[in-house]
Design a protein around this motif. Structure first.
Motif, PDB file in Angstrom:
ATOM      1  N   LYS A 141       0.842  -1.202   0.000  1.00 22.43           N
ATOM      2  CA  LYS A 141       0.000   0.000   0.000  1.00 22.43           C
ATOM      3  C   LYS A 141       0.877   1.252   0.000  1.00 22.43           C
ATOM      4  CE  LYS A 141      -3.264   2.433   3.068  1.00 22.43           C
ATOM      5  NZ  LYS A 141      -2.303   3.342   3.720  1.00 22.43           N
ATOM      6  N   GLU A 142       1.911   1.256   0.846  1.00 26.87           N
ATOM      7  CA  GLU A 142       2.803   2.403   0.931  1.00 26.87           C
ATOM      8  C   GLU A 142       3.507   2.657  -0.395  1.00 26.87           C
ATOM      9  OE1 GLU A 142       6.739   3.712   3.528  1.00 26.87           O
ATOM     10  OE2 GLU A 142       5.175   2.506   4.489  1.00 26.87           O
ATOM     11  N   VAL A 143       3.924   1.597  -1.056  1.00 29.04           N
ATOM     12  CA  VAL A 143       4.619   1.740  -2.334  1.00 29.04           C
ATOM     13  C   VAL A 143       3.663   2.214  -3.426  1.00 29.04           C
ATOM     14  CG1 VAL A 143       5.811   0.491  -4.177  1.00 29.04           C
ATOM     15  CG2 VAL A 143       6.409   0.055  -1.788  1.00 29.04           C
ATOM     16  N   LEU A 144       2.527   1.560  -3.547  1.00 28.82           N
ATOM     17  CA  LEU A 144       1.613   1.856  -4.653  1.00 28.82           C
ATOM     18  C   LEU A 144       0.978   3.231  -4.527  1.00 28.82           C
ATOM     19  CD1 LEU A 144      -0.150  -1.595  -5.209  1.00 28.82           C
ATOM     20  CD2 LEU A 144       1.929  -0.682  -6.266  1.00 28.82           C
ATOM     21  N   GLU A 145       0.746   3.684  -3.310  1.00 22.74           N
ATOM     22  CA  GLU A 145       0.174   5.022  -3.130  1.00 22.74           C
ATOM     23  C   GLU A 145       1.121   6.117  -3.632  1.00 22.74           C
ATOM     24  OE1 GLU A 145      -2.951   5.282   0.517  1.00 22.74           O
ATOM     25  OE2 GLU A 145      -0.857   4.991   1.106  1.00 22.74           O
ATOM     26  N   ALA A 146       2.407   5.808  -3.680  1.00 24.36           N
ATOM     27  CA  ALA A 146       3.396   6.814  -4.099  1.00 24.36           C
ATOM     28  C   ALA A 146       3.643   6.812  -5.605  1.00 24.36           C
ATOM     29  CB  ALA A 146       4.711   6.570  -3.356  1.00 24.36           C
ATOM     30  N   LEU A 147       2.992   5.928  -6.348  1.00 24.24           N
ATOM     31  CA  LEU A 147       3.269   5.810  -7.783  1.00 24.24           C
ATOM     32  C   LEU A 147       2.400   6.750  -8.613  1.00 24.24           C
ATOM     33  CD1 LEU A 147       3.575   1.941  -8.186  1.00 24.24           C
ATOM     34  CD2 LEU A 147       5.432   3.616  -8.134  1.00 24.24           C
ATOM     35  N   PRO A 148       2.973   7.348  -9.665  1.00 21.46           N
ATOM     36  CA  PRO A 148       2.191   8.179 -10.591  1.00 21.46           C
ATOM     37  C   PRO A 148       1.441   7.317 -11.592  1.00 21.46           C
ATOM     38  CG  PRO A 148       4.471   8.111 -11.300  1.00 21.46           C
ATOM     39  CD  PRO A 148       4.403   7.327 -10.002  1.00 21.46           C
ATOM     40  N   ALA A 179      -9.072 -10.095  -4.027  1.00 22.49           N
ATOM     41  CA  ALA A 179      -9.999  -9.204  -4.728  1.00 22.49           C
ATOM     42  C   ALA A 179     -10.331  -7.999  -3.855  1.00 22.49           C
ATOM     43  CB  ALA A 179     -11.271  -9.959  -5.119  1.00 22.49           C
ATOM     44  N   ALA A 180     -10.607  -8.232  -2.575  1.00 24.22           N
ATOM     45  CA  ALA A 180     -10.908  -7.135  -1.655  1.00 24.22           C
ATOM     46  C   ALA A 180      -9.684  -6.238  -1.476  1.00 24.22           C
ATOM     47  CB  ALA A 180     -11.365  -7.690  -0.314  1.00 24.22           C
ATOM     48  N   PHE A 181      -8.512  -6.850  -1.418  1.00 26.02           N
ATOM     49  CA  PHE A 181      -7.261  -6.101  -1.281  1.00 26.02           C
ATOM     50  C   PHE A 181      -7.051  -5.191  -2.490  1.00 26.02           C
ATOM     51  CE2 PHE A 181      -2.436  -6.381  -1.688  1.00 26.02           C
ATOM     52  CZ  PHE A 181      -2.198  -5.383  -0.752  1.00 26.02           C
ATOM     53  N   ALA A 182      -7.290  -5.736  -3.690  1.00 26.95           N
ATOM     54  CA  ALA A 182      -7.116  -4.949  -4.911  1.00 26.95           C
ATOM     55  C   ALA A 182      -8.112  -3.791  -4.957  1.00 26.95           C
ATOM     56  CB  ALA A 182      -7.275  -5.846  -6.132  1.00 26.95           C
ATOM     57  N   ARG A 183      -9.362  -4.046  -4.588  1.00 28.36           N
ATOM     58  CA  ARG A 183     -10.364  -2.977  -4.600  1.00 28.36           C
ATOM     59  C   ARG A 183      -9.996  -1.863  -3.625  1.00 28.36           C
ATOM     60  NH1 ARG A 183     -13.935  -7.419  -4.876  1.00 28.36           N
ATOM     61  NH2 ARG A 183     -14.323  -7.304  -2.622  1.00 28.36           N
ATOM     62  N   ARG A 184      -9.490  -2.256  -2.456  1.00 25.33           N
ATOM     63  CA  ARG A 184      -9.085  -1.257  -1.471  1.00 25.33           C
ATOM     64  C   ARG A 184      -7.962  -0.383  -2.020  1.00 25.33           C
ATOM     65  NH1 ARG A 184      -4.606  -2.441   2.850  1.00 25.33           N
ATOM     66  NH2 ARG A 184      -4.689  -0.615   4.181  1.00 25.33           N
ATOM     67  N   LEU A 185      -6.948  -1.009  -2.627  1.00 30.58           N
ATOM     68  CA  LEU A 185      -5.831  -0.244  -3.171  1.00 30.58           C
ATOM     69  C   LEU A 185      -6.276   0.632  -4.343  1.00 30.58           C
ATOM     70  CD1 LEU A 185      -2.983  -2.922  -3.114  1.00 30.58           C
ATOM     71  CD2 LEU A 185      -3.238  -0.949  -1.601  1.00 30.58           C
ATOM     72  N   ASP A 186      -7.178   0.129  -5.155  1.00 28.76           N
ATOM     73  CA  ASP A 186      -7.645   0.895  -6.303  1.00 28.76           C
ATOM     74  C   ASP A 186      -8.316   2.199  -5.868  1.00 28.76           C
ATOM     75  OD1 ASP A 186      -8.062   1.017  -9.229  1.00 28.76           O
ATOM     76  OD2 ASP A 186     -10.184   0.969  -8.675  1.00 28.76           O
ATOM     77  N   GLY A 187      -8.960   2.171  -4.712  1.00 27.14           N
ATOM     78  CA  GLY A 187      -9.605   3.368  -4.199  1.00 27.14           C
ATOM     79  C   GLY A 187      -8.649   4.347  -3.544  1.00 27.14           C
ATOM     80  N   LEU A 188      -7.425   3.881  -3.249  1.00 27.23           N
ATOM     81  CA  LEU A 188      -6.450   4.723  -2.566  1.00 27.23           C
ATOM     82  C   LEU A 188      -5.371   5.276  -3.484  1.00 27.23           C
ATOM     83  CD1 LEU A 188      -5.844   2.512   0.618  1.00 27.23           C
ATOM     84  CD2 LEU A 188      -7.176   4.633   0.519  1.00 27.23           C
TER      85      LEU A 188
END
Length: 364
Positions: free
Chosen positions: A193-200, A218-227
């Motif tokens: 999450k920390e890494v992906l939130e910092a990506l352009p 699937a739930a993990f991916a949806r959560r990250l997609d929203g962040l």
């Protein structure tokens, strides 16, 4: 911590408590020091003896598992592995548990088939032993604040069972696109999450294997997609790897990188456990070595065991750039250490540098 991992089982179901006790007790490296039917009983037991790890049910009377987890992490942090049934609703709740400080999640064992019980037993024991090695100070939530039919674990298989070893010297034509492959296990959900939130949005395409049960990915991916700025989705067979897109390998399925001309896509397959896991990081990394070669970048992050180490070495030998997360920022420095000792990692870097490395890899 003692050599044997001492575990407290907290679940309101007597049958689940017994099955978990049988599974965990069958591993000589684990000792079940007690069971509790609800968090209040568990709290009293902890006052007398603090276990190395707690397995914790989500839905319980008097106090739910998430509430107890938050209280525990705020007052007396202990590595916790959350235990849930295989439901969509349960998977969303388990993501909340990971945010609250759980080290890992497991499915409640079922005894309907011998293969399922055997494989789930492996997963449960591995998760508990990994949790015992967790550096709780690296969890974001903390930083902010068998004997009854249990069979011997199956042979530890390599990626050979999913695709053949790479052919030495095979050249892979360069393309204009770089593909980034990431492997993680214990502690990986919040680290990713920390890494992906910092990506352009224009970062290179990414494929990730995070050891998690099916449905939870699937739930993990949806959560990250929203962040995140990037698109994040659970990988489906045939999905194209694109700039600004992150594909998460579905739980209980292997995910391989494939190539058709200049197009990269993923293949999602059934298969046996590889390096005791499905999905396996070794399988993803080997496929990247074979189909992307020097067009790929491999990153191995926090986790227990050695899944991914040999695959990362194959990637490096095929010309890919390779990185291992450092010990200081890993929740569990198992997988990265194995890769480093094997000579698979070109670089070792802290978690806060990985996003920048990914962006740079896309500019090669």
């Amino acid at each position: 911590m003692s050599r044997v991992v001492r575990v407290l089982i907290v679940d309101d179901s007597a049958s689940v408590r017994q099955t978990l006790a049988d599974i965990l007790g069958s591993d000589p490296a684990i000792e079940v020091v007690g069971t509790a039917a609800d968090p209040y009983v568990a709290a009293r037991r902890i006052q007398h003896e603090v276990p190395d790890v707690i397995t914790l049910d989500v839905e319980m009377p008097r106090m739910d598992g998430i509430t107890f987890l938050r209280k525990l992490m705020a007052q007396h942090p202990v590595p916790v592995v959350m235990c849930s049934t295989l439901t969509e609703e349960g998977s969303a709740t388990l993501i909340e548990a990971l945010e609250a400080g759980a080290v890992d999640v497991i499915l409640k064992p079922r005894v309907d088939t011998k293969q399922f019980l055997t494989e789930s037993s492996v997963r449960i024991c591995e998760a508990v032993k990994a949790a015992a090695h967790a550096n709780l100070s690296r969890l974001p939530s903390v930083r902010a604040r068998a004997r009854t039919g249990v069979h011997q674990p199956p042979e530890k298989l390599s990626a050979d069972v999913m695709l053949p070893s790479p052919v030495p010297g095979r050249a892979m034509a360069r393309t204009t696109e770089t593909v980034v492959c990431i492997g993680a296990s214990t502690g990986g959900t919040e680290s990713l999450k920390e890494v992906l939130e910092a990506l352009p949005t224009d970062c290179p395409g990414i494929v990730i294997v995070q050891h998690m049960p099916e449905k939870f990915t699937a739930a993990f991916a949806r959560r990250l997609d929203g962040l995140c700025q990037v698109e994040v989705k659970e990988a489906e067979d045939g999905d194209t790897v694109l700039r600004g897109r992150v594909l998460i390998a579905p739980g209980n399925r292997h995910t391989l990188l494939q190539r058709s001309g200049a197009r990269y896509y993923v293949s999602v397959k059934d298969g046996p456990l590889v390096s005791r896991h499905r999905p396996s990081v070794d399988v993803l990394f080997r496929s990247a070595a074979q189909y992307a070669g020097a067009n790929a970048a491999g990153i191995i992050m926090t986790g227990m065991g050695d899944d991914g180490a040999h695959g990362l070495l194959e990637m490096r030998n095929a010309g890919a750039t390779t990185v291992a997360q450092d010990e200081a920022t890993s929740v569990v420095f198992g997988m990265p250490r194995e890769a480093i000792e094997l000579g698979a990692a070109e670089k070792v870097m802290s978690l806060d540098r990985i996003a920048a490395y990914i962006v740079q890899a896309g500019r090669r």
